[in-house]
Write an enzyme that holds these catalytic residues in place. Sequence first.
Site, PDB file in Angstrom:
ATOM      1  N   ALA A 193       1.003  -1.326  -0.010  1.00 43.36           N
ATOM      2  CA  ALA A 193      -0.001  -0.080   0.239  1.00 43.36           C
ATOM      3  C   ALA A 193       0.682   1.247   0.013  1.00 43.36           C
ATOM      4  CB  ALA A 193      -0.854  -0.087   1.187  1.00 43.36           C
ATOM      5  N   GLY A 253       0.629  -4.948   1.163  1.00 49.23           N
ATOM      6  CA  GLY A 253      -0.340  -4.937   0.221  1.00 49.23           C
ATOM      7  C   GLY A 253      -0.304  -5.738  -1.303  1.00 49.23           C
ATOM      8  N   GLU A 287       4.388  -5.066   7.437  1.00 48.55           N
ATOM      9  CA  GLU A 287       3.810  -3.892   8.010  1.00 48.55           C
ATOM     10  C   GLU A 287       4.344  -3.753   9.305  1.00 48.55           C
ATOM     11  OE1 GLU A 287       2.337  -6.561   6.190  1.00 48.55           O
ATOM     12  OE2 GLU A 287       0.964  -5.637   4.891  1.00 48.55           O
TER      13      GLU A 287
END
Length: 258
Positions: free
Chosen positions: A66, A109, A132
Amino acid sequence: MTDFETILLDRKGRVGLITLNRPKALNALNSQLMREVVAAVEELDADREIGAIVITGSEKAFAAGADIKEMAPKTYSEAYGEDFFSDWDKISSARTPIIAAVSGYALGGGCELAMLCDFIIASDTAKFGQPEIKLGVIPGIGGSQRLTRAVGKAKAMDMCLTGRNMDVEEAERAGLVSRIVPVAELLDVALETATTIASMSLPATIMAKEAVNRAFETTLAEGVKFERRVFHSTFATADQKEGMAAFIEKRTPEFKHA
Ligand SMILES: CC(C)(O)CC(=O)SCCNC(=O)CCNC(=O)[C@H](O)C(C)(C)COP(=O)(O)OP(=O)(O)OC[C@H]1O[C@@H](n2cnc3c(N)ncnc32)[C@H](O)[C@@H]1OP(=O)(O)O
């Protein structure tokens, strides 16, 4: 057809090809790219002339996750209020089979997008990870759930808690990747595979996808019962008659996708 700026959408016979196209940001998944991927998948999924979809990126990156720069300033009430990332669920609702053709980085992502597809064909340069934790967050597009189902608890915990990357051999051994191919052949192999799938009866491929996916959501007994009922329903299709007649007559079937 919609106009797209951060992806390319091609049709190659009965195969739809979606190419992520933000090379300067290693295909970081910002909200525009996300909207465009979801719209392209929905458009192709609604098209009865399309029997399989391939999602790919560049040689260096399928997607590096992301878009951290876009996401960084978000507040809790914005993330919760807009149900941030819930739109990605629409990809897993597609009925048409989707292959992820992954080269280079598939992180955060990017790894989650690959896992939203039905299976992953990877180049020998592919690297997978859920980093993450290094950003002070956790996966948000299903990484902790789909990775665990794909590779088991030990490896998923290792990946999600350390944020380390897996190389492609480890990913294949662990069951995340269905095949490894040389990077120069990745797109050709993915398109050939998608063309093979698209040459089968469309109702049968949709049913097969639904049946395999049911295995993740139910008990073995319920799953087997579901499979049997769906199998029975294939006898209502013209393609079942054609497929079996073609075998008996020693010819190639001509499926009508009905
Ligand atoms: C969806 C959730 C909730 O699950 C969360 C996520 O996905 S969080 C994001 C997870 N991904 C990452 O943490 C990976 C971030 N990227 C990297 O670690 C590195 O870029 C790399 C290891 C993939 C590649 O390194 P390198 O070859 O040195 O290239 P860079 O110079 O770092 O990157 C080039 C260019 O791309 C931009 N970039 C890369 N990744 C992202 C990203 N995820 N979001 C935004 N932008 C990204 C990077 O900033 C560079 O651009 P410039 O800053 O030079 O303009």
